[in-house]
Design a protein around this motif. Structure first.
Motif, PDB file in Angstrom:
ATOM      1  N   MET A 132      -0.831  -0.010 -14.368  1.00 39.13           N
ATOM      2  CA  MET A 132      -1.583  -0.874 -14.954  1.00 39.13           C
ATOM      3  C   MET A 132      -2.502  -1.543 -14.060  1.00 39.13           C
ATOM      4  SD  MET A 132      -0.623  -2.099 -18.161  1.00 39.13           S
ATOM      5  CE  MET A 132      -1.045  -3.891 -18.152  1.00 39.13           C
ATOM      6  N   SER A 133      -2.188  -1.985 -12.907  1.00 39.51           N
ATOM      7  CA  SER A 133      -3.480  -2.258 -12.107  1.00 39.51           C
ATOM      8  C   SER A 133      -4.339  -1.058 -11.690  1.00 39.51           C
ATOM      9  CB  SER A 133      -2.677  -2.594 -10.506  1.00 39.51           C
ATOM     10  OG  SER A 133      -3.624  -3.005  -9.778  1.00 39.51           O
ATOM     11  N   ALA A 134      -4.170  -0.183 -11.735  1.00 41.05           N
ATOM     12  CA  ALA A 134      -5.407   1.187 -11.436  1.00 41.05           C
ATOM     13  C   ALA A 134      -6.108   1.199 -12.765  1.00 41.05           C
ATOM     14  CB  ALA A 134      -4.654   2.373 -11.155  1.00 41.05           C
ATOM     15  N   MET A 135      -5.311   0.915 -14.044  1.00 42.00           N
ATOM     16  CA  MET A 135      -6.324   1.291 -15.001  1.00 42.00           C
ATOM     17  C   MET A 135      -7.049  -0.206 -15.380  1.00 42.00           C
ATOM     18  SD  MET A 135      -5.816   4.338 -16.109  1.00 42.00           S
ATOM     19  CE  MET A 135      -5.786   4.791 -14.512  1.00 42.00           C
ATOM     20  N   ASN A 136      -6.483  -1.145 -15.015  1.00 47.19           N
ATOM     21  CA  ASN A 136      -7.468  -2.373 -15.130  1.00 47.19           C
ATOM     22  C   ASN A 136      -8.620  -2.298 -14.332  1.00 47.19           C
ATOM     23  OD1 ASN A 136      -5.699  -3.750 -17.124  1.00 47.19           O
ATOM     24  ND2 ASN A 136      -4.622  -4.746 -15.418  1.00 47.19           N
ATOM     25  N   THR A 137      -8.487  -1.955 -13.288  1.00 42.70           N
ATOM     26  CA  THR A 137      -9.733  -1.741 -12.482  1.00 42.70           C
ATOM     27  C   THR A 137     -10.607  -0.668 -13.073  1.00 42.70           C
ATOM     28  OG1 THR A 137      -8.544  -2.155 -10.331  1.00 42.70           O
ATOM     29  CG2 THR A 137     -10.434  -1.128 -10.115  1.00 42.70           C
ATOM     30  N   ALA A 138     -10.116   0.193 -13.742  1.00 43.57           N
ATOM     31  CA  ALA A 138     -11.034   1.152 -14.216  1.00 43.57           C
ATOM     32  C   ALA A 138     -11.627   0.591 -15.542  1.00 43.57           C
ATOM     33  CB  ALA A 138     -10.021   2.621 -14.897  1.00 43.57           C
ATOM     34  N   VAL A 139     -11.084  -0.166 -16.448  1.00 51.47           N
ATOM     35  CA  VAL A 139     -11.816  -1.016 -17.439  1.00 51.47           C
ATOM     36  C   VAL A 139     -12.784  -1.873 -16.909  1.00 51.47           C
ATOM     37  CG1 VAL A 139     -11.239  -2.654 -19.314  1.00 51.47           C
ATOM     38  CG2 VAL A 139      -9.659  -0.838 -18.788  1.00 51.47           C
ATOM     39  N   ARG A 140     -12.423  -2.624 -15.819  1.00 53.98           N
ATOM     40  CA  ARG A 140     -13.490  -3.606 -15.136  1.00 53.98           C
ATOM     41  C   ARG A 140     -14.690  -2.883 -14.930  1.00 53.98           C
ATOM     42  NH1 ARG A 140      -8.973  -5.912 -12.871  1.00 53.98           N
ATOM     43  NH2 ARG A 140      -9.464  -4.936 -10.886  1.00 53.98           N
ATOM     44  N   ARG A 141     -14.657  -1.586 -14.466  1.00 60.90           N
ATOM     45  CA  ARG A 141     -15.670  -0.717 -13.720  1.00 60.90           C
ATOM     46  C   ARG A 141     -16.367   0.134 -14.949  1.00 60.90           C
ATOM     47  NH1 ARG A 141     -12.755   2.043  -8.381  1.00 60.90           N
ATOM     48  NH2 ARG A 141     -12.470  -0.085  -7.321  1.00 60.90           N
ATOM     49  N   HIS A 176       0.872  -0.972   0.018  1.00 61.01           N
ATOM     50  CA  HIS A 176      -0.150   0.095   0.047  1.00 61.01           C
ATOM     51  C   HIS A 176       0.762   1.252  -0.030  1.00 61.01           C
ATOM     52  CE1 HIS A 176      -2.758   2.947   1.488  1.00 61.01           C
ATOM     53  NE2 HIS A 176      -3.819   2.185   0.933  1.00 61.01           N
ATOM     54  N   THR A 177       1.967   1.241   0.957  1.00 60.71           N
ATOM     55  CA  THR A 177       2.754   2.313   0.944  1.00 60.71           C
ATOM     56  C   THR A 177       3.681   2.479  -0.626  1.00 60.71           C
ATOM     57  OG1 THR A 177       3.142   2.042   3.543  1.00 60.71           O
ATOM     58  CG2 THR A 177       4.953   3.414   1.961  1.00 60.71           C
ATOM     59  N   SER A 178       4.171   1.585  -1.170  1.00 60.64           N
ATOM     60  CA  SER A 178       4.483   1.726  -2.345  1.00 60.64           C
ATOM     61  C   SER A 178       3.800   2.309  -3.436  1.00 60.64           C
ATOM     62  CB  SER A 178       4.992   0.258  -2.995  1.00 60.64           C
ATOM     63  OG  SER A 178       6.043  -0.333  -2.230  1.00 60.64           O
ATOM     64  N   TYR A 179       2.447   1.847  -3.513  1.00 61.13           N
ATOM     65  CA  TYR A 179       1.396   2.352  -4.287  1.00 61.13           C
ATOM     66  C   TYR A 179       1.158   3.864  -4.111  1.00 61.13           C
ATOM     67  CZ  TYR A 179      -0.389  -2.147  -6.156  1.00 61.13           C
ATOM     68  OH  TYR A 179      -0.306  -3.259  -6.642  1.00 61.13           O
ATOM     69  N   GLU A 180       1.279   4.045  -2.644  1.00 60.12           N
ATOM     70  CA  GLU A 180       0.876   5.541  -2.417  1.00 60.12           C
ATOM     71  C   GLU A 180       2.316   6.543  -3.013  1.00 60.12           C
ATOM     72  OE1 GLU A 180       0.660   8.307   1.569  1.00 60.12           O
ATOM     73  OE2 GLU A 180       0.557   6.157   1.695  1.00 60.12           O
ATOM     74  N   ILE A 181       3.303   6.168  -2.689  1.00 58.07           N
ATOM     75  CA  ILE A 181       4.607   6.657  -3.410  1.00 58.07           C
ATOM     76  C   ILE A 181       4.433   7.093  -4.747  1.00 58.07           C
ATOM     77  CG2 ILE A 181       7.021   6.550  -3.484  1.00 58.07           C
ATOM     78  CD1 ILE A 181       7.122   5.515  -0.605  1.00 58.07           C
ATOM     79  N   ARG A 198       7.791  -0.546 -11.714  1.00 62.21           N
ATOM     80  CA  ARG A 198       7.034  -0.763 -10.288  1.00 62.21           C
ATOM     81  C   ARG A 198       6.282   0.388 -10.459  1.00 62.21           C
ATOM     82  NH1 ARG A 198      11.852  -2.051  -7.821  1.00 62.21           N
ATOM     83  NH2 ARG A 198      12.442   0.013  -7.190  1.00 62.21           N
ATOM     84  N   VAL A 199       6.529   1.756 -11.092  1.00 65.70           N
ATOM     85  CA  VAL A 199       5.541   2.607 -11.355  1.00 65.70           C
ATOM     86  C   VAL A 199       4.454   1.966 -12.223  1.00 65.70           C
ATOM     87  CG1 VAL A 199       5.277   4.694 -12.126  1.00 65.70           C
ATOM     88  CG2 VAL A 199       7.096   4.361 -10.543  1.00 65.70           C
ATOM     89  N   HIS A 200       4.975   1.362 -13.443  1.00 65.19           N
ATOM     90  CA  HIS A 200       4.261   1.115 -14.718  1.00 65.19           C
ATOM     91  C   HIS A 200       3.292  -0.119 -14.108  1.00 65.19           C
ATOM     92  CE1 HIS A 200       2.942   0.059 -18.321  1.00 65.19           C
ATOM     93  NE2 HIS A 200       3.326  -1.315 -18.445  1.00 65.19           N
ATOM     94  N   ALA A 201       3.634  -1.093 -13.049  1.00 64.12           N
ATOM     95  CA  ALA A 201       2.984  -2.026 -12.654  1.00 64.12           C
ATOM     96  C   ALA A 201       1.580  -1.372 -11.749  1.00 64.12           C
ATOM     97  CB  ALA A 201       3.546  -3.006 -11.720  1.00 64.12           C
ATOM     98  N   THR A 202       2.046  -0.270 -10.892  1.00 64.81           N
ATOM     99  CA  THR A 202       0.959   0.488 -10.187  1.00 64.81           C
ATOM    100  C   THR A 202      -0.215   0.883 -11.299  1.00 64.81           C
ATOM    101  OG1 THR A 202       2.428   1.005  -8.616  1.00 64.81           O
ATOM    102  CG2 THR A 202       0.538   2.218  -8.484  1.00 64.81           C
TER     103      THR A 202
END
Length: 345
Positions: free
Chosen positions: A110-119, A51-56, A104-108
């Motif tokens: 990607m995860s956020a945008m994949n959620t946006a697609v699913r929603r 969670h801290t890594s994502y926040e950073i 790692r920034v790219h992975a964060t």
């Protein structure tokens, strides 16, 4: 976000934020910044370190470069431009940002945008088609069995000697050794259970479960190591009694300060480097003791399956890819065994 047109409330995206902390944008056009903040708030089940890594990543990289864009207007070219500019930035310690950090920034993202697609907020992930530089394979700088044995002999009197034994012989990770409890050990049966790990989060040490289910494992330990752990326990209890003004209960952790307090994982790494320099040994990182454990194990005839389980890898493929080429001793030993079957059947 246009701050002149939008009325907002201050956002707290630390782990455990409440719904009332989320920014409210009265304009109605959700920006990348607003979406990422809301997305992170929803990730309450993450490990604290993740969670801290994502926040950073969101605060330091994604919001400054992409935050003002409407979410539906985000395109691959925006992401590519951000990565190009990030690659030219100076890191927080005066070093260029590495390829691994970009990934790692790219992975964060990607995860956020994949959620946006699913929603149904966007049709496709704008980061999915962006190519990143390849991450170079890290150079394994493992010690030989002789070098490891010499280090452990020279540091016998150090209170952390047994931790280095578990890192170099058993192959524990630093966080796993720091979080190890006496209740995790069955010295009579020669078994060690890995059930938790220690990580640094926001300047404090947090103990939690391993990152993956494969990290939770039972490892066999030999009789000599079990005997040394018993001696370490005696020394630890005497040290705590001497350092305390009154009688205190025995430490629950296997490795503590002389007063029985939890260890800072970073302290272990600093101590390891100082001991290497003091004894004029070939320098390696603390994590390289784990590589040493795998390399020496393979060279001594331990199978990939055994090494993989001992190290807590999720797949034997990882072990084969990372460690099968570490030590020339492994290849030499394999060649000798093959030759014996041909020349001396």
């Amino acid at each position: 976000m246009n701050r002149e047109r939008a009325q907002t409330r201050h956002l707290h995206i630390a782990h455990g934020a409440t719904v009332q902390d989320i920014t409210v944008d009265d304009v109605g056009e959700e920006t990348v910044e607003t979406y990422l903040e809301n997305w992170l708030w929803g990730k309450q089940s993450l490990r604290p370190s993740t969670h801290t890594s994502y926040e950073i990543h969101i605060r330091r990289y994604l919001v400054p470069y992409l935050g003002n864009l409407p979410l539906t207007a985000l395109r691959p070219l925006h992401v590519e431009r951000m990565y190009r500019e990030l690659a030219m930035l100076e890191g927080t310690r005066g070093r260029p940002i590495t390829v691994s950090t970009l990934r790692r920034v790219h992975a964060t993202l990607m995860s956020a945008m994949n959620t946006a697609v699913r929603r149904g907020l966007i049709e496709r992930n704008p980061a999915a088609t962006v190519e990143l530089p390849r991450t170079p394979r890290p150079t394994m700088n493992a010690w030989t069995a002789e070098e490891l044995g010499r280090f452990l002999t020279l540091t016998t009197a150090d209170p952390m000697n047994m931790m280095f034994v578990l890192l170099g012989l058993v192959g524990l990770r630093r966080g796993e050794a720091v979080a190890l409890r006496w209740s995790d050990l069955d010295l009579n049966a020669g078994l060690l259970r890995v059930e938790q790990t220690s990580v640094r989060v926001g300047g404090r040490t947090v103990i939690g479960p391993p990152k993956s289910s494969s990290g939770q494992r039972v490892v066999a330990i030999d009789e000599e190591t079990a005997r040394r752990l018993q001696w370490h326990q005696c020394r630890q209890r005497l040290s705590v009694l001497r350092a305390s003004d009154e009688r205190v209960p025995p430490p629950t952790q296997v490795f503590t300060t002389e007063r029985g307090e939890p260890l800072d994982p970073a302290y272990v790494s600093r101590l390891f480097s100082r001991l290497i320099a003091h004894h004029n040994l070939r320098p390696i990182r603390l994590h390289d003791l784990r590589h040493t454990s795998a390399s020496v194990g393979l060279a001594s005839g331990e199978s990939l399956v055994e090494v993989s389980r001992r190290l807590g890898h999720s797949s034997i493929t990882i072990t084969a890819d990372v460690y099968s080429h570490v030590s020339p001793e492994v290849a030499k030993s394999s060649a000798e065994r093959l030759a014996r079957t041909i020349y001396h059947p």
